[in-house]
Every structure is written in C-alpha cells, then in structure tokens.
Design a protein around this motif. Sequence first.
Motif, mmCIF file in Angstrom:
data_model
loop_
_atom_site.group_PDB
_atom_site.id
_atom_site.type_symbol
_atom_site.label_atom_id
_atom_site.label_comp_id
_atom_site.label_asym_id
_atom_site.label_seq_id
_atom_site.Cartn_x
_atom_site.Cartn_y
_atom_site.Cartn_z
ATOM 1 N N ALA A 73 -33.070 30.699 -0.479
ATOM 2 C CA ALA A 73 -31.917 30.429 0.371
ATOM 3 C C ALA A 73 -31.249 31.673 1.134
ATOM 4 C CB ALA A 73 -30.746 29.905 -0.551
ATOM 5 N N GLY A 74 -31.767 32.706 0.771
ATOM 6 C CA GLY A 74 -31.185 33.915 1.308
ATOM 7 C C GLY A 74 -29.786 34.246 0.944
ATOM 8 N N ARG A 75 -29.647 33.921 -0.263
ATOM 9 C CA ARG A 75 -28.305 34.002 -0.772
ATOM 10 C C ARG A 75 -28.354 34.829 -2.169
ATOM 11 N NH1 ARG A 75 -25.025 28.649 -1.804
ATOM 12 N NH2 ARG A 75 -23.610 30.183 -2.935
ATOM 13 N N ARG A 76 -27.267 35.834 -2.004
ATOM 14 C CA ARG A 76 -27.305 36.799 -3.268
ATOM 15 C C ARG A 76 -26.087 36.182 -4.059
ATOM 16 N NH1 ARG A 76 -29.922 41.370 -2.813
ATOM 17 N NH2 ARG A 76 -30.527 42.142 -0.853
ATOM 18 N N ILE A 77 -26.458 36.060 -5.360
ATOM 19 C CA ILE A 77 -25.427 35.845 -6.390
ATOM 20 C C ILE A 77 -25.311 36.830 -7.312
ATOM 21 C CG2 ILE A 77 -24.940 34.031 -8.187
ATOM 22 C CD1 ILE A 77 -26.799 32.097 -6.536
ATOM 23 N N GLU A 78 -24.210 37.184 -7.642
ATOM 24 C CA GLU A 78 -23.965 38.369 -8.537
ATOM 25 C C GLU A 78 -23.446 38.001 -9.830
ATOM 26 O OE1 GLU A 78 -24.212 41.427 -7.923
ATOM 27 O OE2 GLU A 78 -25.231 40.738 -5.622
ATOM 28 N N ASP A 79 -22.531 36.686 -9.898
ATOM 29 C CA ASP A 79 -22.198 36.296 -11.217
ATOM 30 C C ASP A 79 -22.825 34.954 -11.458
ATOM 31 O OD1 ASP A 79 -20.834 35.537 -13.587
ATOM 32 O OD2 ASP A 79 -18.761 35.528 -12.790
ATOM 33 N N THR A 80 -23.865 34.928 -12.360
ATOM 34 C CA THR A 80 -24.425 33.492 -12.447
ATOM 35 C C THR A 80 -23.904 32.887 -13.560
ATOM 36 O OG1 THR A 80 -25.921 34.577 -14.064
ATOM 37 C CG2 THR A 80 -26.662 34.603 -11.504
ATOM 38 N N THR A 81 -22.594 33.394 -14.282
ATOM 39 C CA THR A 81 -22.233 32.450 -15.488
ATOM 40 C C THR A 81 -21.874 30.966 -15.104
ATOM 41 O OG1 THR A 81 -21.041 34.538 -15.980
ATOM 42 C CG2 THR A 81 -20.137 32.569 -16.821
ATOM 43 N N GLU A 82 -21.257 30.595 -14.052
ATOM 44 C CA GLU A 82 -20.943 29.217 -13.828
ATOM 45 C C GLU A 82 -22.342 28.413 -13.628
ATOM 46 O OE1 GLU A 82 -18.701 26.738 -10.023
ATOM 47 O OE2 GLU A 82 -17.922 28.502 -10.703
ATOM 48 N N LEU A 83 -23.211 29.072 -13.081
ATOM 49 C CA LEU A 83 -24.413 28.201 -12.622
ATOM 50 C C LEU A 83 -25.289 28.215 -14.064
ATOM 51 C CD1 LEU A 83 -25.543 29.792 -9.367
ATOM 52 C CD2 LEU A 83 -25.128 27.338 -9.682
#
Length: 106
Positions: A73-83
């Motif tokens: 998706a070309g998205r950078r996710i820094e904090d994955t806690t919620e996911l």
Amino acid sequence: MSEAQPSEDFTNVNYLISDFDGTLVDSADDVVDSFVKTLAGIVDNEAQLREYFSHVHGRALSGQIKEAALKYAGRRIEDTTELEEKFFDYFGETDVNVLPGAVDAL
C-alpha cells in the motif's frame, strides 16, 4: 524389531511448557484470516496478503504489519500497537481446532 519403550511417569509433573500452534491446536488458517482482516483497511488485495504471510509467518507481528503496509500500500506505519490489538481481537473470535490427541497428551 525393537522393543517398545516404557512410557514416562508424569504423575509428579506440575508444569508443561509446549508450543501452541501446530502442537496443540491447528490455528494457522485463523492466524492468516486475522492478519488479512487486520490489514483490510490498508491493503486492498487479500490474495497478496495471504501470499505474503505464507512467507513471513513466525516473524514478529509488528514487522509483518509494517512490511506488508509498505510493500502493498506504500504506507509507512510506525506504531503498530492498535493494529496488533485488532489482530488479537480478530484471532480471539475464532474457534480453535484442537489437534487429535492433544487433550489426551495433556
């Protein structure tokens, strides 16, 4: 022909440490389904996610989420806690399939 080995006496065992998936239960499909549901709002292609996960299962969930979001998706996710919490919520809703003999072994 070899002699049958005597079974171990576990009557004095207080604890058992065991792997969960693939040893006691078959939750592989549920794990993949939970991963796909978790990233559904980020990655549109379910088939890509399933294929991706087949190559990275066993790695840290946070890394899997970050890598899949960036790769598909070309998205950078820094904090994955919620996911990650979402993943475990989805996984917690599944009916786990206990492997044959697991209950007797315990």
